[in-house]
Design a protein around this motif. Sequence first.
Motif, mmCIF file in Angstrom:
data_model
loop_
_atom_site.group_PDB
_atom_site.id
_atom_site.type_symbol
_atom_site.label_atom_id
_atom_site.label_comp_id
_atom_site.label_asym_id
_atom_site.label_seq_id
_atom_site.Cartn_x
_atom_site.Cartn_y
_atom_site.Cartn_z
ATOM 1 N N ASP A 58 0.803 -1.218 0.000
ATOM 2 C CA ASP A 58 0.000 0.000 0.000
ATOM 3 C C ASP A 58 0.841 1.275 0.000
ATOM 4 O O ASP A 58 0.314 2.363 -0.198
ATOM 5 C CB ASP A 58 -0.924 0.017 1.224
ATOM 6 C CG ASP A 58 -1.937 -1.113 1.187
ATOM 7 O OD1 ASP A 58 -2.239 -1.597 0.078
ATOM 8 O OD2 ASP A 58 -2.408 -1.516 2.268
ATOM 9 N N VAL A 59 2.149 1.163 0.246
ATOM 10 C CA VAL A 59 3.024 2.335 0.279
ATOM 11 C C VAL A 59 3.264 2.811 -1.150
ATOM 12 O O VAL A 59 3.617 2.024 -2.023
ATOM 13 C CB VAL A 59 4.370 1.990 0.953
ATOM 14 C CG1 VAL A 59 5.327 3.167 0.883
ATOM 15 C CG2 VAL A 59 4.141 1.561 2.386
ATOM 16 N N PRO A 60 3.095 4.111 -1.403
ATOM 17 C CA PRO A 60 3.355 4.646 -2.749
ATOM 18 C C PRO A 60 4.859 4.815 -2.999
ATOM 19 O O PRO A 60 5.404 5.916 -2.927
ATOM 20 C CB PRO A 60 2.626 5.994 -2.734
ATOM 21 C CG PRO A 60 2.622 6.393 -1.299
ATOM 22 C CD PRO A 60 2.554 5.121 -0.507
ATOM 23 N N TRP A 61 5.529 3.693 -3.285
ATOM 24 C CA TRP A 61 6.975 3.696 -3.409
ATOM 25 C C TRP A 61 7.465 4.623 -4.513
ATOM 26 O O TRP A 61 8.502 5.268 -4.370
ATOM 27 C CB TRP A 61 7.496 2.282 -3.639
ATOM 28 C CG TRP A 61 7.305 1.398 -2.453
ATOM 29 C CD1 TRP A 61 6.430 0.372 -2.332
ATOM 30 C CD2 TRP A 61 7.994 1.485 -1.210
ATOM 31 N NE1 TRP A 61 6.514 -0.206 -1.091
ATOM 32 C CE2 TRP A 61 7.475 0.463 -0.368
ATOM 33 C CE3 TRP A 61 8.980 2.305 -0.708
ATOM 34 C CZ2 TRP A 61 7.923 0.274 0.922
ATOM 35 C CZ3 TRP A 61 9.427 2.104 0.587
ATOM 36 C CH2 TRP A 61 8.903 1.093 1.374
ATOM 37 N N GLY A 62 6.746 4.690 -5.614
ATOM 38 C CA GLY A 62 7.159 5.564 -6.714
ATOM 39 C C GLY A 62 7.214 7.017 -6.278
ATOM 40 O O GLY A 62 8.194 7.727 -6.531
ATOM 41 N N GLU A 63 6.177 7.486 -5.620
ATOM 42 C CA GLU A 63 6.147 8.861 -5.123
ATOM 43 C C GLU A 63 7.195 9.075 -4.041
ATOM 44 O O GLU A 63 7.802 10.144 -3.953
ATOM 45 C CB GLU A 63 4.756 9.198 -4.591
ATOM 46 C CG GLU A 63 3.682 9.223 -5.664
ATOM 47 C CD GLU A 63 3.980 10.249 -6.747
ATOM 48 O OE1 GLU A 63 4.386 11.389 -6.400
ATOM 49 O OE2 GLU A 63 3.833 9.917 -7.931
ATOM 50 N N PHE A 64 7.399 8.053 -3.222
ATOM 51 C CA PHE A 64 8.381 8.133 -2.145
ATOM 52 C C PHE A 64 9.771 8.406 -2.708
ATOM 53 O O PHE A 64 10.481 9.302 -2.249
ATOM 54 C CB PHE A 64 8.351 6.828 -1.345
ATOM 55 C CG PHE A 64 9.320 6.765 -0.206
ATOM 56 C CD1 PHE A 64 9.059 7.422 0.985
ATOM 57 C CD2 PHE A 64 10.495 6.038 -0.316
ATOM 58 C CE1 PHE A 64 9.946 7.364 2.048
ATOM 59 C CE2 PHE A 64 11.388 5.969 0.738
ATOM 60 C CZ PHE A 64 11.115 6.638 1.917
ATOM 61 N N PHE A 65 10.165 7.641 -3.723
ATOM 62 C CA PHE A 65 11.511 7.802 -4.281
ATOM 63 C C PHE A 65 11.619 8.942 -5.281
ATOM 64 O O PHE A 65 12.716 9.259 -5.736
ATOM 65 C CB PHE A 65 11.996 6.482 -4.882
ATOM 66 C CG PHE A 65 12.423 5.497 -3.843
ATOM 67 C CD1 PHE A 65 13.554 5.719 -3.085
ATOM 68 C CD2 PHE A 65 11.681 4.357 -3.597
ATOM 69 C CE1 PHE A 65 13.950 4.819 -2.100
ATOM 70 C CE2 PHE A 65 12.070 3.450 -2.613
ATOM 71 C CZ PHE A 65 13.204 3.686 -1.870
ATOM 72 N N LYS A 66 10.520 9.584 -5.626
ATOM 73 C CA LYS A 66 10.563 10.797 -6.442
ATOM 74 C C LYS A 66 10.729 12.047 -5.585
ATOM 75 O O LYS A 66 10.992 13.116 -6.108
ATOM 76 C CB LYS A 66 9.285 10.919 -7.274
ATOM 77 C CG LYS A 66 9.202 9.928 -8.405
ATOM 78 C CD LYS A 66 7.901 10.088 -9.170
ATOM 79 C CE LYS A 66 7.740 8.998 -10.216
ATOM 80 N NZ LYS A 66 6.441 9.080 -10.885
ATOM 81 N N SER A 67 10.596 11.893 -4.286
ATOM 82 C CA SER A 67 10.683 13.030 -3.373
ATOM 83 C C SER A 67 12.126 13.520 -3.247
ATOM 84 O O SER A 67 13.048 12.742 -3.000
ATOM 85 C CB SER A 67 10.149 12.620 -2.002
ATOM 86 O OG SER A 67 10.450 13.614 -1.051
ATOM 87 N N LYS A 68 12.310 14.823 -3.396
ATOM 88 C CA LYS A 68 13.643 15.405 -3.258
ATOM 89 C C LYS A 68 14.158 15.275 -1.819
ATOM 90 O O LYS A 68 15.346 15.111 -1.600
ATOM 91 C CB LYS A 68 13.623 16.879 -3.673
ATOM 92 C CG LYS A 68 13.433 17.083 -5.150
ATOM 93 C CD LYS A 68 13.452 18.552 -5.504
ATOM 94 C CE LYS A 68 13.245 18.724 -7.001
ATOM 95 N NZ LYS A 68 13.246 20.148 -7.376
ATOM 96 N N ALA A 69 13.253 15.349 -0.856
ATOM 97 C CA ALA A 69 13.663 15.231 0.547
ATOM 98 C C ALA A 69 14.231 13.842 0.834
ATOM 99 O O ALA A 69 15.216 13.702 1.556
ATOM 100 C CB ALA A 69 12.484 15.527 1.468
ATOM 101 N N VAL A 70 13.626 12.819 0.271
ATOM 102 C CA VAL A 70 14.122 11.453 0.482
ATOM 103 C C VAL A 70 15.514 11.311 -0.118
ATOM 104 O O VAL A 70 16.426 10.769 0.511
ATOM 105 C CB VAL A 70 13.149 10.421 -0.123
ATOM 106 C CG1 VAL A 70 13.769 9.035 -0.152
ATOM 107 C CG2 VAL A 70 11.845 10.403 0.654
#
Length: 156
Positions: free
Chosen positions: A106-118
Motif C-alpha cells: 500500500d506504500v506509494p513507493w514511486g512517489e516516495f523515491f521521487k521526493s527530493k527530501a528522500v
Amino acid sequence: TIPLQERSRAVSVVFGGLAFGSVLGLLFAPPIIQNLGWESVFYIFGLLGIIWCLVFESVQELQPGDNEDILNLENTSAGSNGHISSSVPSKSSDSSLEEMTDSLKDVPWGEFFKSKAVWAMIYTHFCGSWGHYTCLSWLPTFFSEELNLNLTDAAW
C-alpha cells in the motif's frame, strides 16, 4: 523489545556506542598490533563482539515479556492513523508477516523515491558514512606514513 518511552534513548545509545567503539578501537588497535601482530586485532575484537552478544542475549531473556507497554513485533498493528498500537492480541508470526507484506504493497513507493527530501536524506547519509569510514580506515595510515607518527604512542 524496548519500552515505547525508551525508543529514542535506545537509538541514541546505539549510535553513541558506535562512535565510542570507534574511538576505543583506534586507541587499542595499535598496541595490540605491535605486541601480538595484526591478525590478533580481528580475533580479539571478534571475541569481544561475541561476548557482548551473549551477555546482551542473556540480559534480554531476564527481562519480563508480559509488560503491556513493550512493543513486540508479533502483537502489533498499524492503526488507520499510522500509529502503532500494541493492544491487539498476539497472532502467529505467519499472519504478522502477511500483514506486513500487504501493508508494504500500500506504500506509494514511486512517489516516495521521487521526493527530493528522500534523496537528500539518502545522499547525506551516504556522504556522512563515506567520510566516517574513510577517516577510520585511512587516517592512521596518513599519520604513520606522511607524518611519521608512531601510532602506538599517539593512541594514548
